[in-house]
Scaffold this motif. Structure first.
Motif, PDB file in Angstrom:
ATOM      1  N   VAL A 238       0.941  -1.065  -0.045  1.00 45.29           N
ATOM      2  CA  VAL A 238      -0.156  -0.256  -0.131  1.00 45.29           C
ATOM      3  C   VAL A 238       1.308   1.296   0.151  1.00 45.29           C
ATOM      4  N   PRO A 239       0.860   2.724  -0.696  1.00 45.83           N
ATOM      5  CA  PRO A 239       1.224   3.178  -0.992  1.00 45.83           C
ATOM      6  C   PRO A 239       2.322   3.812  -0.113  1.00 45.83           C
ATOM      7  N   GLY A 240       3.552   3.611   0.226  1.00 44.89           N
ATOM      8  CA  GLY A 240       3.901   4.743   1.066  1.00 44.89           C
ATOM      9  C   GLY A 240       4.692   4.212   2.765  1.00 44.89           C
ATOM     10  N   SER A 241       3.941   2.405   3.148  1.00 42.09           N
ATOM     11  CA  SER A 241       4.015   1.645   3.267  1.00 42.09           C
ATOM     12  C   SER A 241       5.314   1.913   3.975  1.00 42.09           C
ATOM     13  N   LEU A 242       6.896   1.428   3.350  1.00 39.10           N
ATOM     14  CA  LEU A 242       8.210   1.205   3.382  1.00 39.10           C
ATOM     15  C   LEU A 242       8.248   2.685   3.987  1.00 39.10           C
ATOM     16  N   LYS A 243       8.428   3.279   3.717  1.00 41.29           N
ATOM     17  CA  LYS A 243       8.667   4.931   4.052  1.00 41.29           C
ATOM     18  C   LYS A 243       8.303   4.946   5.663  1.00 41.29           C
ATOM     19  N   ASN A 244       6.849   4.455   5.939  1.00 38.26           N
ATOM     20  CA  ASN A 244       6.494   4.501   6.652  1.00 38.26           C
ATOM     21  C   ASN A 244       6.372   3.298   8.351  1.00 38.26           C
ATOM     22  N   GLY A 245       7.400   2.548   7.386  1.00 38.06           N
ATOM     23  CA  GLY A 245       7.855   1.402   8.450  1.00 38.06           C
ATOM     24  C   GLY A 245       9.313   1.657   9.012  1.00 38.06           C
ATOM     25  N   LEU A 246      10.115   2.508   8.226  1.00 34.03           N
ATOM     26  CA  LEU A 246      11.136   2.687   8.359  1.00 34.03           C
ATOM     27  C   LEU A 246      11.398   4.270   9.353  1.00 34.03           C
ATOM     28  N   ILE A 247      10.143   4.730   9.511  1.00 37.08           N
ATOM     29  CA  ILE A 247      10.375   6.109  10.188  1.00 37.08           C
ATOM     30  C   ILE A 247      10.405   5.512  11.081  1.00 37.08           C
ATOM     31  N   GLN A 248       8.944   4.909  11.635  1.00 32.94           N
ATOM     32  CA  GLN A 248       9.047   3.763  12.621  1.00 32.94           C
ATOM     33  C   GLN A 248       9.943   3.178  13.235  1.00 32.94           C
ATOM     34  N   PHE A 249      10.533   2.327  12.660  1.00 34.63           N
ATOM     35  CA  PHE A 249      11.358   1.724  12.575  1.00 34.63           C
ATOM     36  C   PHE A 249      12.614   2.824  13.587  1.00 34.63           C
ATOM     37  N   ASN A 250      13.116   3.267  12.910  1.00 34.92           N
ATOM     38  CA  ASN A 250      14.405   4.840  13.355  1.00 34.92           C
ATOM     39  C   ASN A 250      13.814   5.483  14.506  1.00 34.92           C
ATOM     40  N   ASP A 251      12.440   5.663  14.869  1.00 36.29           N
ATOM     41  CA  ASP A 251      12.033   6.102  15.334  1.00 36.29           C
ATOM     42  C   ASP A 251      12.211   5.170  16.953  1.00 36.29           C
ATOM     43  N   LEU A 252      11.889   4.048  17.161  1.00 38.06           N
ATOM     44  CA  LEU A 252      11.939   3.883  18.088  1.00 38.06           C
ATOM     45  C   LEU A 252      13.842   3.316  18.073  1.00 38.06           C
ATOM     46  N   LEU A 253      14.474   3.152  17.239  1.00 40.40           N
ATOM     47  CA  LEU A 253      15.893   3.007  17.900  1.00 40.40           C
ATOM     48  C   LEU A 253      16.288   4.055  17.920  1.00 40.40           C
ATOM     49  N   GLU A 254      16.385   5.351  18.107  1.00 40.55           N
ATOM     50  CA  GLU A 254      16.667   6.088  18.460  1.00 40.55           C
ATOM     51  C   GLU A 254      16.432   6.439  20.194  1.00 40.55           C
ATOM     52  N   LYS A 255      15.022   6.309  20.135  1.00 47.56           N
ATOM     53  CA  LYS A 255      14.481   6.229  21.839  1.00 47.56           C
ATOM     54  C   LYS A 255      15.012   5.308  22.541  1.00 47.56           C
ATOM     55  N   GLY A 256      16.247   3.973  22.058  1.00 41.31           N
ATOM     56  CA  GLY A 256      16.680   3.431  22.835  1.00 41.31           C
ATOM     57  C   GLY A 256      16.531   1.880  23.163  1.00 41.31           C
ATOM     58  N   ASN A 257      15.458   2.099  22.297  1.00 41.68           N
ATOM     59  CA  ASN A 257      14.605   0.731  22.093  1.00 41.68           C
ATOM     60  C   ASN A 257      15.255  -0.158  21.404  1.00 41.68           C
ATOM     61  N   LYS A 258      15.041  -1.479  21.771  1.00 49.21           N
ATOM     62  CA  LYS A 258      16.125  -2.900  20.903  1.00 49.21           C
ATOM     63  C   LYS A 258      15.039  -3.483  20.149  1.00 49.21           C
ATOM     64  N   ILE A 259      15.189  -2.991  19.202  1.00 45.18           N
ATOM     65  CA  ILE A 259      13.917  -3.503  18.277  1.00 45.18           C
ATOM     66  C   ILE A 259      14.696  -4.346  16.853  1.00 45.18           C
ATOM     67  N   GLY A 260      14.417  -5.305  17.175  1.00 47.17           N
ATOM     68  CA  GLY A 260      14.836  -6.537  15.528  1.00 47.17           C
ATOM     69  C   GLY A 260      13.834  -6.659  14.483  1.00 47.17           C
ATOM     70  N   GLY A 261      12.738  -5.999  14.374  1.00 43.91           N
ATOM     71  CA  GLY A 261      11.797  -5.940  13.795  1.00 43.91           C
ATOM     72  C   GLY A 261      10.382  -5.424  13.837  1.00 43.91           C
ATOM     73  N   ILE A 262       9.713  -4.727  12.171  1.00 44.94           N
ATOM     74  CA  ILE A 262       8.127  -4.815  12.368  1.00 44.94           C
ATOM     75  C   ILE A 262       7.777  -5.261  11.323  1.00 44.94           C
ATOM     76  N   ALA A 263       6.532  -5.476  11.983  1.00 48.01           N
ATOM     77  CA  ALA A 263       5.930  -6.981  10.983  1.00 48.01           C
ATOM     78  C   ALA A 263       4.396  -5.280   9.935  1.00 48.01           C
ATOM     79  N   PHE A 264       4.348  -6.006   8.903  1.00 51.15           N
ATOM     80  CA  PHE A 264       3.611  -5.394   8.224  1.00 51.15           C
ATOM     81  C   PHE A 264       1.848  -6.107   7.988  1.00 51.15           C
ATOM     82  N   PHE A 265       0.784  -4.917   8.601  1.00 53.26           N
ATOM     83  CA  PHE A 265      -0.041  -5.719   8.359  1.00 53.26           C
ATOM     84  C   PHE A 265      -0.639  -6.227   6.690  1.00 53.26           C
ATOM     85  N   TRP A 266      -1.371  -6.746   6.981  1.00 60.45           N
ATOM     86  CA  TRP A 266      -1.806  -7.848   5.750  1.00 60.45           C
ATOM     87  C   TRP A 266      -2.937  -8.301   5.441  1.00 60.45           C
ATOM     88  N   ARG A 267      -3.234  -8.623   3.942  1.00 57.71           N
ATOM     89  CA  ARG A 267      -4.847  -9.217   3.759  1.00 57.71           C
ATOM     90  C   ARG A 267      -4.324 -10.421   2.656  1.00 57.71           C
TER      91      ARG A 267
END
Length: 681
Positions: free
Chosen positions: A110-139
């Motif tokens: 869905v357009p913009g999903s990759l960009k949205n996921g990367l923004i979310q991932f980077n925001d979490l990492l910058e806040k000190g969270n140890k994030i290994g992955g972001i699961a995209f919703f799908w159908r």
């Protein structure tokens, strides 16, 4: 080429003989990368396609292509098949992005999903969270249910089917396990390994994937054949995560999202694609082959004037099951009738008092296989009544349903008895390996329904031969004892030293009793699922009634009540609004003393004047003074008119039926008999 530190994301996907869909996926990927406008790479691993995919990939200068021939022959020898994990690791291990995005070759962003996921991932990492992955919703298309998307969970932990990994996290767990899994569950295993290393995997905030589920049905069938073995390995490896009895090995988080870009329309335009069309033709052909009397069903039912009459009648009455039930609150119904008087209340209260916790401390711990109501309305009603009854009687009991895992039930509930059905739709929901393993260490018995071959089952001898090797300990049946003695086919169970217990249909006093002070708004009611066995008789017996009188016909699979769900309390209220409860038997019940349908007992217990045809066993279960029975359609209609004309004077008939049902035909009676016989078995 940019250095590794400058790559933001590596898109990694595998493909095999899906050129048409791969092109759509790559087109979607490219649009996402254009929106991102940062250094990225696309890596495609091909499994040795023969449909022109390899030639096309070589021509795509923005794609890093890896060819791993995984099928066919080389120098006269068949090529060894490698796992999905090996296949995908080829791409993961050469990727240079900080993040790795895993998608399938039959997916659209869905357009913009990759960009949205990367923004979310980077925001979490910058806040000190140890994030290994972001699961995209799908159908999945074409099985799209409104705006519902989901991410999968296993042992209550999110795993990535499509989405982003931190590349460092992949390295820390040595990538995908290449040896344990052929195809399925390797993604769940990878996510759990990452979580085990101290990382978090979270659902995406605003990233969505459209997945085309049947892009290559032959390939999917090949992979699915290994699913069971993969699942058993996965469960064995991670079963220590089952820390409480309600945990699920597989479930999902759902999310509503309205895609303003209508991305899925790309797939809707593929309906003319030959492969997809052929697939659905095969499915439809298979379904039709399973329907008995399908020619009559299609000709005389789906287009029958009878159905039109009911539909018109329902519109005339502004009939809606949901609206109808919302107008009433169980016993708080105001009207002009007082049938449910003190005498009948006392009978029910005495029945409940007699059986309340009567078997508390019973030695057996019973696990009952209760199917979903939409899967099998009759099965759900039967087995759920047994469950509710045993629970009320104080017997330790739990449900097992298709979404449950048997090993988790074994671990926490520790059953000594398991009741299920000898039908493939039930048997496919659990694993015999788990049962036999549990039997080795525990006192545990398995009981299945005594099902003959003629009811759509496999040859009885071969089944009993298989079950006699320690799988099954006894059989039971909702058929009558008279029928089991009458049918010589059941003698084969005795040959294998199996006993058949009888647990006939019955009314459940917890749900089935009259509604107090109800008002009769309809002349008749018929609540039943629709199936081909009923079609001829319903049309023959009901046509005159439907065309001349006001009433309700509803149930699962009727075209005019498509969303009807079984609900005993709801059904009791609907019954109470009609003067006559219509009842019909299927041909087998007329010809043989096999059973009275469950509806017979429910109508009696709910205090509804019952009009029934002439099932063979009827006179052995109810007296002539408790209901109206008819030998043919003509007499059925005459009896119907007689009831309406004389309704105020027929209270004694309803009372007799109620008393007879509560005296000897409740689920309490049935289960007490079963428990006592089981104890002496």
């Amino acid at each position: 080429m940019n250095s590794q530190k400058n790559k933001v994301v590596s898109i990694v996907l595998g493909t095999y003989n899906r050129l048409f869909f791969l092109k759509l996926t790559i087109q979607s990927v490219r649009k996402e990368l254009e929106l991102l406008n940062q250094p990225c790479e696309i890596i495609v691993i091909d499994g040795g396609s023969t449909d022109g995919t390899i030639k096309w990939l070589i021509e795509q200068k923005d794609i890093i292509s890896i060819i791993q021939h995984n099928r066919g022959f080389w120098k006269g020898k068949e090529i060894d098949r490698r796992s999905w994990g090996y296949f995908m690791n080829l791409g993961f291990k050469i990727s240079q992005g900080k993040f790795v995005c895993m998608v399938s070759d039959d997916c659209l962003f869905v357009p913009g999903s990759l960009k949205n996921g990367l923004i979310q991932f980077n925001d979490l990492l910058e806040k000190g969270n140890k994030i290994g992955g972001i699961a995209f919703f799908w159908r999945e298309y074409p099985f799209v249910e409104s705006e519902n998307y989901w991410v999968g969970r296993t042992f209550e932990k999110v795993f990535i089917n499509h989405g982003l990994f931190l590349r460092q996290a992949l390295e820390d767990v040595d990538y995908i396990d290449e040896d344990s899994f052929h195809f399925y569950h390797a993604d769940g295993d990878l996510s759990l390994k990452i979580i085990e290393k101290g990382y978090q995997i979270l659902p995406a905030d605003n990233s969505y994937i459209e997945h085309y589920s049947h892009a290559n049905t032959q390939l999917r069938t090949t992979n699915f054949s290994k699913q069971k073995a993969d699942f058993l390995k996965f469960k064995e490896k991670w079963f220590h995560l089952a820390v409480h009895e309600r945990i699920k090995i597989g479930d999902a988080i759902f999310k509503n999202f309205a895609d303003s870009k209508h991305t899925i329309d790309y797939y809707k335009n593929l309906s003319s694609n030959n492969r997809v069309r052929d697939f659905f033709k095969k499915v439809i052909k298979k379904l039709i082959s399973l329907v008995k009397n399908r020619e009559y069903y299609e000709k005389n039912f789906l287009n029958d004037k009878f159905i039109k009459k009911i539909s018109i009648q329902n519109k005339k009455n502004s009939f809606s099951i949901s609206n109808l039930v919302l107008r009433f609150d169980n016993d708080k119904v105001h009207g002009d009738e007082h049938f449910y008087k003190s005498e009948l209340k006392e009978i029910r209260e005495e029945t409940l008092s007699t059986y309340d916790d009567i078997y508390k401390g019973y030695s057996e711990r019973i696990l009952i296989h209760v199917p979903e109501d939409q899967h099998s309305p009759a099965g759900y009603s039967y087995f759920n009544n047994l469950y509710q009854t045993l629970n009320f009687m104080g017997v330790p009991v739990e449900k097992f349903q298709g979404s449950d895992d048997l090993d988790i039930k074994f671990k926490f509930f520790k059953p000594t008895l398991f009741l299920s059905s000898d039908h493939e739709s039930y048997l496919s929901q659990f694993d015999w390996t788990s049962i036999l393993k549990y039997k080795e260490k525990n006192q545990f018995k398995v009981g299945l329904t005594a099902s003959l071959e003629e009811y759509g089952n496999s040859p009885l001898y071969s089944r009993l031969e298989d079950y006699s090797n320690g799988k099954v300990d006894f059989f039971y049946s909702f058929r009558t004892s008279e029928y089991i003695e009458f049918r010589k086919e059941y003698d084969l169970f005795k040959t294998f030293n199996y006993r058949i217990f009888n647990i006939e249909f019955a009314c459940n006093p917890l749900y089935h009793y009259p509604v107090e002070n109800n008002k009769k708004e309809f002349d008749f009611v018929f609540l039943a699922s629709n199936n081909p066995d009923k079609v001829k008789r319903v049309s023959k017996y009901f046509s005159k009634i439907v065309s001349q009188y006001n009433g309700v016909i509803a149930g699962p699979w009727w075209p005019f009540t498509k969303n009807f769900r079984i609900n005993p309390e709801q059904d009791r209220v609907i019954y109470s609004m009609a003067k006559v409860g219509l009842n019909l038997s299927i041909p087998e019940q007329i010809q043989f003393p096999c059973e009275l349908n469950e509806r017979t007992y429910i109508l009696a217990a709910c205090g509804i004047l019952q009009l029934i045809d002439n099932p063979c066993i009827l006179s052995k279960r109810f007296s002539p003074e408790s209901l109206f029975h008819s030998k043919d359609a003509s007499e059925y209609f005459k009896n119907f008119m007689f009831i309406l004309k004389n309704y105020p004077d027929l209270t004694h008939i309803r009372t007799n039926a109620f008393k007879e049902a509560y005296k000897k035909h409740t689920t309490f009676h049935r289960m007490e008999k079963f428990l006592l016989e089981l104890r002496s078995h």
